[in-house]
Design a protein around this motif. Structure first.
Motif, PDB file in Angstrom:
ATOM      1  N   LEU A 175       1.089  -1.253  -0.183  1.00 15.16           N
ATOM      2  CA  LEU A 175       0.002   0.039  -0.143  1.00 15.16           C
ATOM      3  C   LEU A 175       0.826   1.321  -0.047  1.00 15.16           C
ATOM      4  O   LEU A 175       0.961   1.970  -0.855  1.00 15.16           O
ATOM      5  CB  LEU A 175      -0.871  -0.036   1.151  1.00 15.16           C
ATOM      6  CG  LEU A 175      -1.804   1.524   1.670  1.00 15.16           C
ATOM      7  CD1 LEU A 175      -2.851   1.505   0.386  1.00 15.16           C
ATOM      8  CD2 LEU A 175      -2.608   1.122   2.693  1.00 15.16           C
ATOM      9  N   ASP A 176       1.521   1.480   1.029  1.00 16.91           N
ATOM     10  CA  ASP A 176       2.375   2.434   1.106  1.00 16.91           C
ATOM     11  C   ASP A 176       3.625   2.671   0.162  1.00 16.91           C
ATOM     12  O   ASP A 176       4.428   1.632   0.037  1.00 16.91           O
ATOM     13  CB  ASP A 176       3.016   2.679   2.712  1.00 16.91           C
ATOM     14  CG  ASP A 176       2.164   2.804   3.703  1.00 16.91           C
ATOM     15  OD1 ASP A 176       0.713   2.932   3.156  1.00 16.91           O
ATOM     16  OD2 ASP A 176       2.482   2.409   4.969  1.00 16.91           O
ATOM     17  N   GLY A 177       3.699   3.802  -0.586  1.00  9.65           N
ATOM     18  CA  GLY A 177       4.758   4.032  -1.702  1.00  9.65           C
ATOM     19  C   GLY A 177       4.353   3.182  -2.840  1.00  9.65           C
ATOM     20  O   GLY A 177       4.930   3.199  -4.054  1.00  9.65           O
ATOM     21  N   VAL A 178       3.128   2.359  -3.026  1.00 11.99           N
ATOM     22  CA  VAL A 178       2.689   1.709  -4.449  1.00 11.99           C
ATOM     23  C   VAL A 178       1.442   2.280  -4.877  1.00 11.99           C
ATOM     24  O   VAL A 178       1.196   2.775  -5.956  1.00 11.99           O
ATOM     25  CB  VAL A 178       2.880   0.328  -4.117  1.00 11.99           C
ATOM     26  CG1 VAL A 178       2.306  -0.383  -5.369  1.00 11.99           C
ATOM     27  CG2 VAL A 178       4.336  -0.403  -3.818  1.00 11.99           C
ATOM     28  N   ILE A 179       0.253   1.974  -3.896  1.00 10.82           N
ATOM     29  CA  ILE A 179      -0.884   2.680  -4.017  1.00 10.82           C
ATOM     30  C   ILE A 179      -0.901   4.119  -4.051  1.00 10.82           C
ATOM     31  O   ILE A 179      -1.395   4.878  -4.883  1.00 10.82           O
ATOM     32  CB  ILE A 179      -1.928   1.884  -3.285  1.00 10.82           C
ATOM     33  CG1 ILE A 179      -1.794   0.506  -3.821  1.00 10.82           C
ATOM     34  CG2 ILE A 179      -3.527   2.466  -3.716  1.00 10.82           C
ATOM     35  CD1 ILE A 179      -2.173   0.007  -5.057  1.00 10.82           C
TER      36      ILE A 179
ATOM     37  N   VAL B 211       3.883  -6.432  -5.828  1.00 11.01           N
ATOM     38  CA  VAL B 211       4.782  -4.931  -6.194  1.00 11.01           C
ATOM     39  C   VAL B 211       4.786  -4.187  -4.633  1.00 11.01           C
ATOM     40  O   VAL B 211       4.113  -4.084  -3.976  1.00 11.01           O
ATOM     41  CB  VAL B 211       3.368  -4.177  -6.989  1.00 11.01           C
ATOM     42  CG1 VAL B 211       4.364  -2.736  -7.519  1.00 11.01           C
ATOM     43  CG2 VAL B 211       3.207  -4.952  -8.238  1.00 11.01           C
ATOM     44  N   GLU B 212       6.090  -4.042  -4.723  1.00 14.23           N
ATOM     45  CA  GLU B 212       6.748  -3.269  -3.544  1.00 14.23           C
ATOM     46  C   GLU B 212       7.763  -2.260  -3.710  1.00 14.23           C
ATOM     47  O   GLU B 212       8.176  -2.127  -4.822  1.00 14.23           O
ATOM     48  CB  GLU B 212       7.581  -4.327  -2.797  1.00 14.23           C
ATOM     49  CG  GLU B 212       6.614  -5.337  -1.548  1.00 14.23           C
ATOM     50  CD  GLU B 212       6.253  -4.260  -0.499  1.00 14.23           C
ATOM     51  OE1 GLU B 212       6.957  -3.422  -0.194  1.00 14.23           O
ATOM     52  OE2 GLU B 212       5.706  -4.850   0.357  1.00 14.23           O
ATOM     53  N   ASP B 213       7.813  -1.214  -2.649  1.00 15.66           N
ATOM     54  CA  ASP B 213       8.812  -0.393  -2.800  1.00 15.66           C
ATOM     55  C   ASP B 213       9.695  -0.339  -1.678  1.00 15.66           C
ATOM     56  O   ASP B 213      10.552   0.571  -1.468  1.00 15.66           O
ATOM     57  CB  ASP B 213       7.944   1.110  -2.675  1.00 15.66           C
ATOM     58  CG  ASP B 213       7.644   1.507  -1.438  1.00 15.66           C
ATOM     59  OD1 ASP B 213       6.994   0.704  -0.673  1.00 15.66           O
ATOM     60  OD2 ASP B 213       7.563   2.714  -1.076  1.00 15.66           O
ATOM     61  N   ALA B 214       9.821  -1.564  -1.061  1.00 12.67           N
ATOM     62  CA  ALA B 214      10.627  -1.815   0.116  1.00 12.67           C
ATOM     63  C   ALA B 214      11.497  -2.961  -0.063  1.00 12.67           C
ATOM     64  O   ALA B 214      10.927  -4.077  -0.368  1.00 12.67           O
ATOM     65  CB  ALA B 214       9.897  -1.485   1.424  1.00 12.67           C
ATOM     66  N   VAL B 215      12.704  -2.884   0.494  1.00 12.68           N
ATOM     67  CA  VAL B 215      13.456  -4.129   0.608  1.00 12.68           C
ATOM     68  C   VAL B 215      12.875  -5.315   0.980  1.00 12.68           C
ATOM     69  O   VAL B 215      13.076  -6.370   0.665  1.00 12.68           O
ATOM     70  CB  VAL B 215      14.902  -3.720   0.718  1.00 12.68           C
ATOM     71  CG1 VAL B 215      15.951  -4.924   0.887  1.00 12.68           C
ATOM     72  CG2 VAL B 215      15.489  -2.717  -0.064  1.00 12.68           C
TER      73      VAL B 215
END
Length: 224
Positions: free
Chosen positions: A12-16, A172-176
């Motif tokens: 959610l955070d950083g993707v949506i 889909v992610e924005d974090a390692v």
């Protein structure tokens, strides 16, 4: 077109939507209260990490060892969350990140299921404020799981509720930590951000603007 992907599971955070600033301001308030030098750079380490683990990381900034009871730690984490909840009341439908609305339409048109797999306990509130409740088949947040990312539990739970085999899912992610969770779940991993930060992702895109159905299928083929 051969159907290679049966579900796409989104962080959610950083993707949506980008709630990173809201998290930063909330943790900054706690850091200031404790006299800790919390910066935007250090805040990057908290992406995709649970609230309690984020608090432990924050406390590690102290030059002197800090001693808190479990109750005091819970109170600090709760206070951070209350600050964050006030901040996310500002989120509006137009705060959805570029490319995401169009991608969700494409996925629905092609019979591909969708889910949210979030490390936040406030995922439902954010989705409500974005007015996207009908855009996802399943929403799994931190309140319904035991283990935080990089453990794959949240992604596996989403796949289970979608009734889709994990190997047929793209995450889909924005974090390692999130990418690690996706890979541990044996799913295809698409990372949003700088390529050098995600050496284990199957596909890295600089922003959600580039994320469309063709890129999702491309990522699945890359893994295959």
């Amino acid at each position: 077109m051969v159907q290679l992907v049966k579900a796409v599971i989104f962080d959610l955070d950083g993707v949506i939507t980008d709630t990173a600033e809201h998290h930063y301001l909330a943790w900054k308030a706690i850091g200031d209260e404790l006299g800790l030098p919390f910066t935007r750079e250090f805040n990057e380490k908290l992406k995709g990490v649970s609230r309690m683990e984020s608090l432990r990381l924050l406390l590690s900034l102290s030059k002197e060892p800090l001693s808190f009871t479990d109750e005091e730690l819970d109170n600090l984490a709760t206070r951070k969350n209350e600050i964050y909840k006030q901040l996310i009341l500002e989120i509006k439908p137009e705060d959805v990140l570029p490319g995401i609305p169009e991608l969700l339409v494409e996925l629905k048109q092609n019979g591909i299921k969708t889910a949210i797999a979030s490390a936040s306990k406030n995922a439902f509130t954010v989705i409500d404020n974005l007015q996207m409740n009908d855009q996802f088949d399943v929403i799994v947040d931190a309140a319904t799981i035991v283990n935080s990312k990089p453990d794959p539990e949240v992604f596996l739970r989403a796949a289970e509720l979608l009734e889709v085999d994990p190997i047929d899912c793209v995450g889909v992610e924005d974090a390692v930590a999130g990418v690690e969770a996706i890979k541990s779940a044996h799913m295809v991993a698409i990372a949003i951000g700088p390529a050098e930060a995600f050496p284990h992702a199957d596909l890295v895109l600089s922003s959600t603007k580039s994320l469309d159905l063709q890129q999702v299928i491309h990522a699945q083929k890359l893994k295959a």
